[in-house]
Enzyme design. Sequence first.
Site, mmCIF file in Angstrom:
data_model
loop_
_atom_site.group_PDB
_atom_site.id
_atom_site.type_symbol
_atom_site.label_atom_id
_atom_site.label_comp_id
_atom_site.label_asym_id
_atom_site.label_seq_id
_atom_site.Cartn_x
_atom_site.Cartn_y
_atom_site.Cartn_z
ATOM 1 N N TRP A 184 0.863 -1.175 0.000
ATOM 2 C CA TRP A 184 0.000 0.000 0.000
ATOM 3 C C TRP A 184 0.903 1.229 0.000
ATOM 4 C CZ3 TRP A 184 -0.117 3.835 3.821
ATOM 5 C CH2 TRP A 184 -0.970 4.915 3.484
ATOM 6 N N GLU A 225 -2.967 -2.948 -2.575
ATOM 7 C CA GLU A 225 -4.118 -2.420 -1.829
ATOM 8 C C GLU A 225 -4.526 -1.048 -2.355
ATOM 9 O OE1 GLU A 225 -3.373 -2.157 2.378
ATOM 10 O OE2 GLU A 225 -5.292 -1.192 2.798
ATOM 11 N N LYS A 227 -7.043 2.441 -2.638
ATOM 12 C CA LYS A 227 -7.587 3.381 -1.674
ATOM 13 C C LYS A 227 -8.332 4.491 -2.406
ATOM 14 C CE LYS A 227 -6.313 5.656 2.572
ATOM 15 N NZ LYS A 227 -5.345 5.750 3.644
ATOM 16 N N ASP A 258 -9.443 -3.215 1.312
ATOM 17 C CA ASP A 258 -9.540 -2.723 2.691
ATOM 18 C C ASP A 258 -10.940 -2.143 2.848
ATOM 19 O OD1 ASP A 258 -9.545 -0.645 4.812
ATOM 20 O OD2 ASP A 258 -7.427 -1.153 5.020
ATOM 21 N N HIS A 261 -11.601 1.629 2.412
ATOM 22 C CA HIS A 261 -11.044 2.330 1.250
ATOM 23 C C HIS A 261 -12.022 2.518 0.107
ATOM 24 C CE1 HIS A 261 -6.595 1.491 2.501
ATOM 25 N NE2 HIS A 261 -7.331 2.023 3.460
ATOM 26 N N HIS A 285 -8.421 -6.573 4.065
ATOM 27 C CA HIS A 285 -8.093 -5.853 5.285
ATOM 28 C C HIS A 285 -9.414 -5.573 5.977
ATOM 29 C CE1 HIS A 285 -3.777 -4.102 4.832
ATOM 30 N NE2 HIS A 285 -3.810 -5.403 4.862
ATOM 31 N N ASP A 293 -11.959 6.737 6.608
ATOM 32 C CA ASP A 293 -11.096 5.566 6.775
ATOM 33 C C ASP A 293 -10.432 5.621 8.145
ATOM 34 O OD1 ASP A 293 -9.530 3.326 6.149
ATOM 35 O OD2 ASP A 293 -7.924 4.570 5.341
ATOM 36 N N ASP A 295 -10.200 3.479 10.630
ATOM 37 C CA ASP A 295 -9.554 2.296 11.207
ATOM 38 C C ASP A 295 -9.952 2.048 12.656
ATOM 39 O OD1 ASP A 295 -7.600 1.122 9.084
ATOM 40 O OD2 ASP A 295 -7.307 3.283 8.942
ATOM 41 N N ASP A 325 -6.869 -4.649 9.845
ATOM 42 C CA ASP A 325 -6.214 -3.351 9.742
ATOM 43 C C ASP A 325 -7.022 -2.320 10.531
ATOM 44 O OD1 ASP A 325 -4.705 -1.200 9.117
ATOM 45 O OD2 ASP A 325 -5.199 -1.149 6.978
HETATM 46 C C1 RNT Z 1 -3.735 2.589 4.792
HETATM 47 C C2 RNT Z 1 -3.832 1.146 4.483
HETATM 48 C C3 RNT Z 1 -2.697 0.297 4.991
HETATM 49 C C4 RNT Z 1 -2.212 0.699 6.354
HETATM 50 C C5 RNT Z 1 -1.132 -0.182 6.918
HETATM 51 C C6 RNT Z 1 -0.521 0.398 8.157
HETATM 52 O O1 RNT Z 1 -4.869 3.278 4.487
HETATM 53 O O2 RNT Z 1 -5.040 0.651 4.944
HETATM 54 O O3 RNT Z 1 -3.052 -1.039 4.915
HETATM 55 O O4 RNT Z 1 -3.262 0.782 7.274
HETATM 56 O O5 RNT Z 1 -0.201 -0.437 5.949
HETATM 57 ZN ZN ZN Z 2 -5.320 -1.500 4.884
#
Ligand code: RNT
Ligand code: ZN
Length: 418
Positions: A184, A225, A227, A258, A261, A285, A293, A295, A325
Amino acid sequence: MGIHQRYELASEQYAEYGVDTDAAIEALRGYAISIHCWQADDVAGFERPGAALSGGGIQATGNYPGRARTIAEARQDYERVLTLLPGTHRLNLHASYGEFPAPVERDAIGPEQFAGWLDWARGLGVALDFNCTCFSHPKAESGFTLASKDPAIRQFWIEHVKRCREIAAAFGEAQGSLCIHNLWIPDGAKDITVDRFGHRHHLLESLDACMAINFSLSAMKDAVESKLFGIGAEWFTAGSHEFYLGYALSRGVMLCFDMGHFHPTESVADKVSAYLQFADELLLHVSRPVRWDSDHVVILDDATRDLAFEIVRRRHDKTIHIALDFFDASINRIGAYVTGVRATQQALLQALLSPERLLLELEEAGRNFERLALLETAKALPRGAVWDAFCEQENVPPASAWVQDVQHYERDVLAGRG
Ligand code: RNT
Ligand code: ZN
């Protein structure tokens, strides 16, 4: 009533819907979740003392005491987390978590800096996955790495990714279990970007340069990955979904979805069966975006549950790798880990306990009201009793007991961390 008795009753109830709870538990045991290393220390990494997450468009918010400040502390935390989780899981390392007694630039790292991790993980019976770290670095400050217009910057990050792929391959060989290297990058811009094509074309060429070496596919595989946006990269993100969808399918690498994303109303679960018409393998993820986003810690919400159903319902020749994640710095981080992994497993359990045969019969007969009613009825079946039986079989505390263990750890260990 004891766990065993409750389980017996639950089994009978599920059997009425044609569901075998023993089989569900057995299947659940087979789902290894790749636990991200970065919840323990708020994505700071251990490259140098005082390292911190910077830039990259991601942010860990909160200042709860007890953050792991060293690799030793992080390992202590992961070990504790593992004692509270049923099943066998994996650990997902970032390149910035290597052991660096003396500074090593990111374009010069190798398996040496991760040998200690490998030994430690082997001792625990845990396999490792890996990620390049293209953020929290002066050479990422412009907001661009592999998609930069500066050839020297691109070259630096290409070299870093090559090194990381090599480390992943070394992990895979040593542990005898496939290591996924996920890529990513934060590349993007805050405001209207004129030359989107140019940046994306650089990204394409950089990725091809990164992937030039082929490693044994039983040792390592690549994932990319996508986004939608990052903080400070609201207008343009080079590695968008369409970009990586095209890249993954044309180059035969895995796509990583993810959950944070995409646009907030998009269902990642729905993407799974679409993508798998064209590929055999993907990486997830599992995360919880709250308005952005963010997390947040994964919980058993609709998005996680819907995704778990798609994982469980995949066709047998398709492989879905599950990684987590999230990074919440505002609560006990061990509690965050255990909540997130257990929620993911509970979502899988819910899917494994679904009366699939009956649902499919109703669907194929066009009995859509009855299908809806059965889906609702199934939600109220006693899966908590099955979960606790699974925990007991795995010698970990049931739902009612693990929180206390985390509190003890906080008192005995975390409270002593400055
Ligand atoms: C960031 C991505 C990625 C990170 C990690 C820390 O938006 O989701 O996967 O969270 O690499
Ligand atoms: Zn991620």
